[in-house]
Write a protein that holds these residues in place. Structure first.
Motif, short mmCIF file in Angstrom:
data_model
loop_
_atom_site.label_atom_id
_atom_site.label_comp_id
_atom_site.label_asym_id
_atom_site.label_seq_id
_atom_site.Cartn_x
_atom_site.Cartn_y
_atom_site.Cartn_z
N GLY A 218 -2.59 5.11 7.68
CA GLY A 218 -2.99 4.87 8.88
C GLY A 218 -1.62 3.80 9.02
O GLY A 218 -0.72 3.84 8.89
N GLU A 219 -1.95 2.92 10.36
CA GLU A 219 -1.77 2.82 11.04
C GLU A 219 -0.65 0.78 10.61
O GLU A 219 -2.44 0.27 10.41
N ALA A 220 0.04 0.29 9.80
CA ALA A 220 0.20 -0.91 8.97
C ALA A 220 0.04 -2.05 10.06
O ALA A 220 0.56 -2.90 9.66
N ALA A 221 0.62 -1.50 11.39
CA ALA A 221 -0.19 -2.62 12.16
C ALA A 221 0.57 -4.12 11.92
O ALA A 221 -0.14 -4.73 12.61
N GLY A 222 1.95 -3.55 11.85
CA GLY A 222 2.61 -5.05 12.17
C GLY A 222 2.27 -6.24 10.71
O GLY A 222 2.96 -7.17 10.66
N ASP A 223 1.57 -5.05 9.76
CA ASP A 223 1.53 -5.95 8.15
C ASP A 223 3.42 -6.50 7.80
O ASP A 223 4.50 -5.42 8.20
N LEU A 224 3.26 -7.18 6.78
CA LEU A 224 4.25 -7.69 6.74
C LEU A 224 4.53 -8.35 5.18
O LEU A 224 3.22 -9.17 5.35
N ILE A 225 4.91 -7.82 4.57
CA ILE A 225 4.92 -7.77 3.19
C ILE A 225 6.26 -8.75 2.72
O ILE A 225 7.15 -8.25 2.82
N ARG A 226 6.60 -9.99 2.28
CA ARG A 226 7.72 -10.77 2.44
C ARG A 226 7.32 -11.73 1.39
O ARG A 226 6.29 -12.63 0.83
N ASN A 227 8.55 -12.26 0.46
CA ASN A 227 9.48 -13.30 -0.58
C ASN A 227 7.51 -13.56 -1.58
O ASN A 227 7.35 -13.63 -1.96
N ASN A 228 8.07 -11.53 -1.34
CA ASN A 228 6.49 -12.16 -3.34
C ASN A 228 7.53 -11.28 -4.60
O ASN A 228 8.17 -10.46 -4.09
N LEU A 229 7.29 -11.78 -5.18
CA LEU A 229 7.61 -11.18 -6.71
C LEU A 229 6.63 -9.75 -7.08
O LEU A 229 5.13 -10.06 -7.12
N ILE A 230 7.02 -8.63 -7.68
CA ILE A 230 6.48 -7.95 -7.22
C ILE A 230 6.47 -6.61 -8.93
O ILE A 230 7.72 -6.14 -8.35
N ALA A 231 5.87 -6.54 -10.40
CA ALA A 231 7.23 -6.39 -11.33
C ALA A 231 5.71 -5.88 -12.36
O ALA A 231 4.49 -6.12 -12.08
N ASP A 232 6.26 -4.97 -13.14
CA ASP A 232 5.69 -4.76 -13.77
C ASP A 232 3.83 -3.87 -13.42
O ASP A 232 3.18 -4.08 -14.37
N ASN A 233 4.52 -3.25 -12.49
CA ASN A 233 3.07 -2.04 -12.32
C ASN A 233 3.60 -0.50 -12.16
O ASN A 233 4.57 -0.22 -12.18
N THR A 234 2.23 -0.37 -13.63
CA THR A 234 2.04 0.95 -14.15
C THR A 234 2.85 2.52 -12.98
O THR A 234 4.00 3.05 -13.41
N TYR A 235 2.39 2.25 -11.70
CA TYR A 235 2.72 3.13 -10.81
C TYR A 235 4.51 2.47 -9.80
O TYR A 235 5.04 2.13 -9.80
N TYR A 236 3.58 1.94 -8.19
CA TYR A 236 4.35 1.64 -7.30
C TYR A 236 4.24 0.03 -7.12
O TYR A 236 2.85 -0.15 -7.50
N GLY A 237 4.84 -0.30 -7.10
CA GLY A 237 5.21 -1.38 -6.42
C GLY A 237 4.28 -2.19 -5.61
O GLY A 237 3.32 -2.74 -5.27
N VAL A 238 4.38 -0.86 -3.84
CA VAL A 238 3.98 -0.85 -2.67
C VAL A 238 3.40 1.03 -2.34
O VAL A 238 5.13 1.20 -2.87
N GLU A 239 2.77 1.06 -1.75
CA GLU A 239 2.82 2.34 -1.70
C GLU A 239 2.22 2.16 -0.46
O GLU A 239 1.56 1.85 -0.35
N SER A 240 2.94 3.04 0.99
CA SER A 240 3.06 2.69 2.35
C SER A 240 2.73 4.58 2.41
O SER A 240 3.40 5.88 2.19
N TYR A 241 1.81 4.50 2.86
CA TYR A 241 1.16 5.78 4.09
C TYR A 241 0.74 5.39 5.35
O TYR A 241 -0.04 4.85 5.40
#
Length: 537
Positions: A218-241
């Motif tokens: 759906g609509e991320a509608a202004g969501d903001l993902i910033r200044n994070n350490l996204i590490a060592d996740n099995t599949y995806y750090g961010v999955e954007s649908y």
């Protein structure tokens, strides 16, 4: 004492036998004073009553504006069950809309559901985990560990309530894990029409999940993902649908490392900028993306691809650093991280960047404080400004050693762009530069060229350049253009001295002037030799 209202004077007996008399006029003044004092007292009492009623109402509703959570709290903790809690979910349930939930360092094994606007602050709020050496002590972290697989086991889920307006949720300063399950944070669907959610996910460490952050269908509608350490996740750090383009999802300032893919895209209109993609299998994996962009990111050491796109449409991945000045490998010409077909990568950056951002405006100043740059837009334009980690071109003599990149995607409504690059007196003094001769240069791909309309303001400490259709560079050349600031090189005579005409009558006199000292010494030497010869004869 008794005071009676009458038309005769009133006598009051005072200590030591003294008496005070009040005439009717004096009595009126006294009444006025007493009445005024009583009026003020009454107003104060009423105000205190109103305030007390308000406080009682807040406490009666059980919805304080701030609550505190600590895994060490017990039933003997002051405020227990009202403003102080052991579990994060209890704090969220108790806080008023728009309130703040403070979460102390500790470990919280929970499935947290946020269904109202609020701010969730961990012990490391506003501490940037992408900085080398930061956030290395787990005992200082507020750690949320999901409870298992699927939606119901995610560490945090943000749900859209039945609301008439958009609402904002901020999650700041946590370590989020789900080693036995799937999801760290789920940002579920917002509809095409309001109410929208605005989720800001910032300054978190998101690790050991199957999927670090999931933006669902759906609509991320202004969501903001910033200044994070996204590490060592099995599949995806961010999955954007994100399927609707009303308001874009923005992913910026993060560091992605050790994931199968830093970002998996199946979306429309997502903005990816100023991130580091390092040592993932894929930096960005695109299943399908329409209108999404990836600008001013650093791709280094991703083993399969920096950006991989399964097919059309083409994704705009220009103005990125691919780990090599010659550009990406794969279908690219260089030896940096690979790109696949259906990836637009040219032009690329010739050095890594430390910060980048974009702003838009009409006849206004745009401020980029992290790059120490201001830009005035005459007309209308969106402007990107980035700061390079080091010189993106050849050596620039007299440089202040600070290089920026300026990109204007669309110049249709732009008449002029003025760039101001700020400096400090200490910087110039340390480099031994001539402040009055500072100017901006631009990199044309092979050499540093002085801007044709440039100068320095020594009172306000900035170097400026104005870019128009009739300048060097032109507006059309702001396609990702490096700029550097340096002092003007000194004017030196040609090698070997001055060049003079051989027919110039004054040449003999000039030679005599230039060599007068040698001529005198030679003459004295000749005189001395002649004198010695004459004595011997």
């Amino acid at each position: 004492m008794d005071i009676l209202y009458s038309l005769v004077p009133i006598n009051i007996r005072l200590p030591e036998g003294r008496r005070m008399s009040f005439s009717p006029s004096s009595r009126s003044r006294l009444c006025n004073v007493v009445g005024g004092v009583l009026g003020i007292v009454l107003i104060v009492v009423l105000l205190l009553g109103i305030l007390s009623v308000s406080v009682v109402q807040v406490l009666a509703d059980g919805m304080p504006s701030e609550v505190w959570v600590d895994d060490d709290y017990t039933s003997s903790t002051p405020g227990w069950g009202e403003t102080h809690f052991k579990k994060i979910q209890d704090g969220i349930n108790a806080v008023a809309e728009g309130g703040i939930v403070h979460v102390a360092a500790g470990t919280y094994n929970e499935h947290v559901i946020i269904n109202k606007p609020l701010t969730l602050l961990g012990a490391q709020a506003d501490v940037d985990p992408t900085v080398e050496g930061a956030r290395t002590d787990p005992s200082l972290e507020s750690i949320i560990i999901g409870t298992g697989g699927g939606y119901d086991g995610a560490a945090i889920v943000i749900e859209l309530p039945e609301a008439t307006e958009k609402f904002e949720v901020i999650i700041n300063g946590f370590t989020i894990k789900n080693p036995e399950g799937d999801y760290g944070i789920i940002l579920p669907t917002s509809p095409e029409e309001p109410p929208y959610k605005d989720a800001i996910i910032e300054y978190n460490i998101i690790t050991e999940c199957g999927f670090g952050i999931e933006s669902w269908y759906g609509e991320a509608a202004g969501d903001l993902i910033r200044n994070n350490l996204i590490a060592d996740n099995t599949y995806y750090g961010v999955e954007s649908y994100c399927w609707y383009k009303t308001i874009a999802l923005t992913i910026e300032g993060n560091k992605f490392t050790g994931n199968k893919a830093g970002i998996y895209m199946c979306d429309v209109g997502t903005i990816v900028r100023n991130n580091i993609f390092e040592n993932n299998k894929y930096g960005i994996y695109v299943h399908y993306s329409d209108g999404s962009i990836a600008h001013y990111n650093n791709f280094v050491g991703n083993t399969e691809y920096g950006v991989y796109n399964e097919g059309e449409p083409v994704i705009d991945a220009t103005h990125n650093w691919w780990g090599n000045p010659r550009g990406p490998s794969g279908v690219g010409p260089g030896t940096g991280d690979a790109v696949s077909d259906y990836v637009d990568f040219d032009p690329w950056l010739t050095a890594p960047i430390t910060v980048a951002s974009s702003k838009s405006g009409t006849n206004t100043w745009l401020e980029f404080p992290e790059s120490r740059v201001d830009v005035y837009v005459s007309g209308t334009a969106e402007v990107y400004v980035a700061t390079y980690e080091y010189n993106p071109g050849a050596r620039l003599a007299g440089s202040i050693e600070n290089y920026i990149d300026v990109y204007v995607p669309d110049i249709t409504g732009l008449d002029e762009l003025e760039i101001r690059k700020y400096y400090t007196d200490d910087e110039i003094a340390a480099l031994g530069l001539d402040e009055g001769s500072l100017m901006l240069y631009w990199w044309d791909g092979s050499a540093w060229i002085p801007c044709s309309d440039t100068g320095v303001n020594t009172e306000e400490n900035y170097i400026w350049a104005k870019i128009r259709d009739d300048t060097t560079p032109k507006l059309t050349e702001l396609t990702g253009t490096p700029f550097g600031a340096a002092s003007r090189p000194p004017v030196r005579p040609p090698v070997g001295g001055e060049i003079l005409s051989m027919n110039e009558p004054a040449i003999v006199m000039l030679l005599i002037q230039k060599n007068l000292g040698y001529i005198i010494l030679t003459a004295l030497a000749i005189v001395a030799v002649v004198a010695v010869i004459k004595r011997r004869r």
